[in-house]
Every structure is written in structure tokens, then in C-alpha cells.
Design a protein around this motif. Structure first.
Motif, PDB file in Angstrom:
ATOM      1  N   CYS A 258       0.834  -1.199   0.000  1.00  0.00           N
ATOM      2  CA  CYS A 258       0.000   0.000   0.000  1.00  0.00           C
ATOM      3  C   CYS A 258       0.869   1.251   0.000  1.00  0.00           C
ATOM      4  O   CYS A 258       2.064   1.210   0.325  1.00  0.00           O
ATOM      5  CB  CYS A 258      -0.909   0.020   1.228  1.00  0.00           C
ATOM      6  SG  CYS A 258      -2.139  -1.303   1.269  1.00  0.00           S
ATOM      7  N   ASP A 259       0.247   2.382  -0.348  1.00  0.00           N
ATOM      8  CA  ASP A 259       0.960   3.644  -0.306  1.00  0.00           C
ATOM      9  C   ASP A 259       0.910   4.230   1.107  1.00  0.00           C
ATOM     10  O   ASP A 259       0.407   3.597   2.039  1.00  0.00           O
ATOM     11  CB  ASP A 259       0.412   4.622  -1.345  1.00  0.00           C
ATOM     12  CG  ASP A 259      -1.044   5.015  -1.095  1.00  0.00           C
ATOM     13  OD1 ASP A 259      -1.548   4.815   0.036  1.00  0.00           O
ATOM     14  OD2 ASP A 259      -1.690   5.537  -2.023  1.00  0.00           O
TER      15      ASP A 259
ATOM     16  N   SER B 127      -1.035  -0.006  -3.677  1.00  0.00           N
ATOM     17  CA  SER B 127      -0.071   0.522  -4.637  1.00  0.00           C
ATOM     18  C   SER B 127      -0.265  -0.165  -5.984  1.00  0.00           C
ATOM     19  O   SER B 127      -1.044  -1.108  -6.113  1.00  0.00           O
ATOM     20  CB  SER B 127       1.353   0.303  -4.130  1.00  0.00           C
ATOM     21  OG  SER B 127       1.679  -1.080  -4.156  1.00  0.00           O
TER      22      SER B 127
ATOM     23  N   ARG C  30       8.831   8.372  -2.252  1.00  0.00           N
ATOM     24  CA  ARG C  30       8.607   7.727  -3.542  1.00  0.00           C
ATOM     25  C   ARG C  30       9.681   8.212  -4.511  1.00  0.00           C
ATOM     26  O   ARG C  30       9.620   9.354  -5.007  1.00  0.00           O
ATOM     27  CB  ARG C  30       7.226   8.040  -4.089  1.00  0.00           C
ATOM     28  CG  ARG C  30       6.948   7.393  -5.443  1.00  0.00           C
ATOM     29  CD  ARG C  30       5.506   7.546  -5.883  1.00  0.00           C
ATOM     30  NE  ARG C  30       4.602   6.822  -4.995  1.00  0.00           N
ATOM     31  CZ  ARG C  30       3.328   6.582  -5.284  1.00  0.00           C
ATOM     32  NH1 ARG C  30       2.816   6.988  -6.432  1.00  0.00           N
ATOM     33  NH2 ARG C  30       2.569   5.931  -4.429  1.00  0.00           N
TER      34      ARG C  30
ATOM     35  N   ARG D  72       6.569   3.504  -8.521  1.00  0.00           N
ATOM     36  CA  ARG D  72       5.120   3.464  -8.306  1.00  0.00           C
ATOM     37  C   ARG D  72       4.752   3.093  -6.876  1.00  0.00           C
ATOM     38  O   ARG D  72       3.637   2.674  -6.617  1.00  0.00           O
ATOM     39  CB  ARG D  72       4.489   2.455  -9.267  1.00  0.00           C
ATOM     40  CG  ARG D  72       4.705   2.774 -10.744  1.00  0.00           C
ATOM     41  CD  ARG D  72       3.952   1.793 -11.620  1.00  0.00           C
ATOM     42  NE  ARG D  72       4.436   0.433 -11.435  1.00  0.00           N
ATOM     43  CZ  ARG D  72       3.826  -0.646 -11.899  1.00  0.00           C
ATOM     44  NH1 ARG D  72       2.662  -0.523 -12.538  1.00  0.00           N
ATOM     45  NH2 ARG D  72       4.333  -1.851 -11.705  1.00  0.00           N
ATOM     46  N   ALA D  73       5.686   3.255  -5.953  1.00  0.00           N
ATOM     47  CA  ALA D  73       5.395   2.829  -4.589  1.00  0.00           C
ATOM     48  C   ALA D  73       6.071   3.758  -3.581  1.00  0.00           C
ATOM     49  O   ALA D  73       7.170   4.267  -3.824  1.00  0.00           O
ATOM     50  CB  ALA D  73       5.870   1.393  -4.372  1.00  0.00           C
ATOM     51  N   ASP D  74       5.398   3.964  -2.448  1.00  0.00           N
ATOM     52  CA  ASP D  74       5.988   4.710  -1.337  1.00  0.00           C
ATOM     53  C   ASP D  74       6.810   3.747  -0.488  1.00  0.00           C
ATOM     54  O   ASP D  74       6.287   2.767   0.042  1.00  0.00           O
ATOM     55  CB  ASP D  74       4.889   5.335  -0.470  1.00  0.00           C
ATOM     56  CG  ASP D  74       4.123   6.422  -1.199  1.00  0.00           C
ATOM     57  OD1 ASP D  74       4.730   7.100  -2.043  1.00  0.00           O
ATOM     58  OD2 ASP D  74       2.920   6.588  -0.924  1.00  0.00           O
TER      59      ASP D  74
END
Length: 441
Positions: free
Chosen positions: A103-104, A110, A420, A425-427
Motif C-alpha cells: 500500500c501507499d 499501490s 517515492r 510506483r510505490a511509497d
């Protein structure tokens, strides 16, 4: 004993009526996620979807020693594993399946595919399932050690029945220590609030780590006592000291400070023979046993009083038999609160025992003649911390109404730093730090 998954008919039926098995969170999806079967939506938070599921614990295991009070936050190196334990009140008819979702920073899924964050196929079976022993209320205990993951960040673990609906979800965090976080307790800016609130300023020292546009790409989350229901989000630093490779966060808004609240109330139900701390009396004539907590009173106008607590959490235990996972029994625990008049909203027993949510099974009813709130919940033997909380107009828990709030309260705070990198595309979680506010000696 670990049982194979070919149970036969004739397994002992649960003796407690299904109506007593409250403690679930209703399935009201706020996301687009689906269960293992794709037929039921899940929420990306700590939740229980089936009233059959009880007593969920999720904690770190280091050197084969578990700390059930530790949050599910571990390093990407994962020298400490994460362990999930829970009970089911009826004999399972199939295997339980675990899936992970990256998840972000705001706990939305995500855009990563499972192969980008798990080592193997994203479906794991819980093999350790054991029946309780010597208890009035039979149950089945599950234990599962999470597999390693490839990336840091926020994760949601979903447990579902194989081919069926979700049972529970739990959040956890994997971090990399790429930056350092320096926390500093300070007085709040408001004259009246400095006696009720706790504030921490902090710096992020990023050294040689190649941060790009940190004022836009760094997000910081601060938690009190590892709770997700009242976190503070910081999207911009107050100052950027590029020469020192330092981000400074100085909080001038009083709303960015936490209410210190109060030390938690406690009840100890681990003994079947004696009344533990916070227990007024016990009734063992029926099944399950009944335990009555000492009647509480409002502490809103009382001065701060130091007392040890577990910062809202709980541990299970059986003083007579010792093996808490399988020998601790379930009991009907009645909580009561004296109040000369009804509160401005519904009142709940609140804490980790309710997933830090205002759950209907923990809602109390008011008797105007007795000036008393009461509520009963089915709980496994253990030591529990809790507050009495009022549901506010915004739907959130207001513990200050009955508990008061003090700067002097001992609380634990932790900070998670999200980043990020450009083109990704992900934190990721690139920093983590924790501090004890007003440590008790």
C-alpha cells in the motif's frame, strides 16, 4: 498438536450461543480490494470480518522470543519476523489462506504486482491450527509466521477461508533505515493546551541518501502508542537545510500536537480462582465464567496520577495452566462506568481490544436510575488496558470526556518516513524512529 486439514464430523460443537460471539467489524468496504475468492471486499486497515474470529495478536518475534506488545514494524532485513495469532470459535472446515498487499502512505493499494514485493507466489497457508485444552469455551488457535518481502513500505495482510470470504486484515510496516530521525519533546504553543497536549518536533537527516525534491516527495506519519486511528500526517518540512542535508519539522499548529490523555485503566482476568487487578467479583457457576470489572468513574477533572500501563494493549494468560494460546478460557466481562448524566454521544470500551475502533460489541448502555453505563464483551483471559470513549459528532473516539488529558502522561511515539523515488510506483519507508514521552522510572 498441529492438525491436518481433513477434519471429520463429530467435532465438539461450541457451547456458547452464537449470539454471544460478538467482536467483529462489519464489512463495509471503503476500498476496491477483494477477498481471496474475489467475492467480498476488504478494508485496508485492521479489521475482523467474521464473528467467529477472536483475540487477534500481531507482533514481532526476535531470537524466537515474541513481544506481543511490540508493533508490527520491522526492518527490511527482517532479523525480526512477524507472527500472527488468532482464535476461531468453531471448528474450521478448510484451510486459511494469507495474501499480502503493498500500500501507499495513505493505505491505498499501490500499483505494484505481487512478484515485485513477495519472494514467491502470493498465497500462503496457515499450517499451525490447534484446539484449546481444558476450557469451558472451546476454540481453535491459529499461528502463522509471515514470509519475507522484497520492498519496504506499508502492507496489508488478508486472511481468508480457502475459496471463501475474508476473516481478517492486519496492517504492518517494513522499513529501511536510509535516513535518521531525531525526535525532541517540546511544549505546545498554546498556553491552555500545554497542560493537555504533547508535541514532538523532529529533524530528518538524510546524509548521502539521494533525495530528489524532498519538500514534495517526503511524507511523514507520527503515531501515538502505535495507533492508526489518530495519526498525524506531515507533507512538508518547515525548513530545508540543504547544506546540512537536514529537513526540519517545527510544529506551530496546536492541532499537530497529540492529546496526552491519561494512563489507561486496566483489568486482569488471568486467574480463574482469584480476582485480579481491576476485578470486583467473579461468577464461575455458568459457562462461560462471568467477570465484573470495578465500576469506573470519570477522571476528566482529576489531577494526573501515575500508574503503570501497557499503553492501551493487552496480553493473554492463564495463571493456573500457563499455556495462554490454548489454555486461556473465554469469559463474559462486564464493564461499568458511573456517570450522573448521559454523555453527549454513545459510550464505548475502547483500546487495542477493540482494534482502536468504536465497535458495537463494546458499546455500553445507560441506566438513568442507577446513573450507570454497563457493557459486556466476550474476552479471552488476559491483562487488558482500556479507556471509556464517547463517539463524537465526527464519528471519532473522544476519550478525553471521561479520561481527561495531561501533558505528564507516559506515551510512546513513533515516526515513519515515506519516500517515492522518481519514476517508481510505490511509497517506500526509508526511516523509522520511536521515543518514550515522560518515561516512568
Amino acid at each position: 498438536m498441529t492438525l491436518p486439514f481433513n477434519w471429520k464430523n463429530g467435532i465438539m460443537a461450541l457451547t456458547v450461543a452464537a449470539a454471544a460471539l460478538t467482536g467483529c467489524v462489519p464489512v463495509e468496504s471503503s476500498s476496491t480490494g477483494t477477498g481471496a475468492s474475489g467475492t467480498a471486499a476488504i478494508r485496508f486497515e485492521d479489521a475482523v470480518y467474521n464473528p467467529d474470529v477472536r483475540s487477534v495478536q500481531f507482533y514481532a518475534l526476535s531470537n524466537n522470543v515474541g513481544d506481543v506488545l511490540a508493533p508490527p514494524v520491522v526492518s527490511l532485513e527482517q532479523s525480526s519476523a512477524l507472527v500472527l495469532e488468532f482464535d476461531r470459535m468453531t471448528a474450521p472446515r478448510g484451510r486459511a489462506v494469507v495474501k499480502l498487499q503493498h500500500c501507499d502512505a495513505r493505505w491505498q493499494p499501490s500499483q505494484l504486482q505481487p512478484l515485485q514485493f513477495v519472494q514467491d507466489y502470493n498465497e500462503f497457508y496457515i499450517q499451525e491450527v490447534d484446539p484449546s485444552g481444558g476450557t469451558k469455551v472451546p476454540y481453535w488457535h491459529y499461528s502463522f509466521r509471515l514470509p519475507r518481502v522484497k520492498l519496504s513500505g506499508n502492507y496489508v495482510m488478508e486472511v481468508s477461508e480457502e475459496g471463501g470470504s475474508p476473516l481478517l486484515t492486519r496492517r504492518f510496516v517494513i522499513y529501511e533505515q536510509q535516513v535518521q530521525v531525531a525526535l525532541r519533546p517540546v511544549a505546545t504553543p498554546g498556553a491552555g493546551d500545554r497542560y493537555e497536549r504533547q508535541q514532538l518536533d523532529f529533524n530528518i537527516l538524510y546524509g548521502q541518501y539521494p533525495l530528489v525534491n524532498p519538500s514534495q516527495e517526503i511524507k511523514v506519519v507520527m503515531r501515538q502508542n502505535h495507533r492508526w486511528d489518530n495519526v498525524k500526517y506531515f507533507t512538508r518540512p518547515t525548513f530545508i537545510q540543504e547544506a546540512q542535508r537536514r529537513l526540519e519539522y517545527q510544529l506551530f499548529d496546536v492541532e499537530q500536537a497529540f492529546l496526552g490523555l491519561n494512563e489507561f485503566r486496566a483489568i486482569d482476568t488471568r486467574s480463574e480462582r482469584f480476582s485480579g487487578f481491576g476485578v470486583e467479583r467473579r461468577d464461575v457457576s455458568g459457562s462461560p465464567d462471568r467477570v465484573f470489572a470495578i465500576t469506573g468513574r470519570s477522571r476528566a477533572r482529576e489531577v494526573y496520577s501515575t500508574q503503570p500501563d501497557a499503553n492501551g494493549k493487552f496480553i493473554f494468560g492463564s495463571r493456573e495452566y500457563g499455556n495462554a494460546p490454548l489454555n486461556a478460557d473465554y469469559q463474559q466481562v462486564t464493564f461499568s462506568l458511573h456517570s450522573p448524566e448521559p454523555a453527549p454521544g454513545p459510550v464505548y470500551v475502547f483500546g487495542a481490544l477493540s482494534d482502536w475502533q468504536l465497535q458495537e460489541p463494546f458499546r455500553m448502555t445507560y441506566d438513568a436510575e442507577k446513573q450507570l453505563y454497563t457493557g459486556t464483551a466476550l474476552l479471552k483471559q488476559g491483562y487488558y488496558n482500556y479507556y471509556f470513549a464517547v463517539k463524537g459528532a465526527n464519528g471519532q473516539a473522544d476519550a478525553r470526556y471521561f479520561e481527561g488529558s495531561h501533558f505528564s502522561t507516559e506515551n510512546v511515539y513513533d515516526v515513519l518516513v515515506y519516500y517515492r523515488p522518481p519514476g517508481t510506483r510505490a511509497d517506500l519507508v526509508i526511516g523509522y524512529s520511536t521515543i518514550q514521552f515522560n518515561p516512568q522510572r
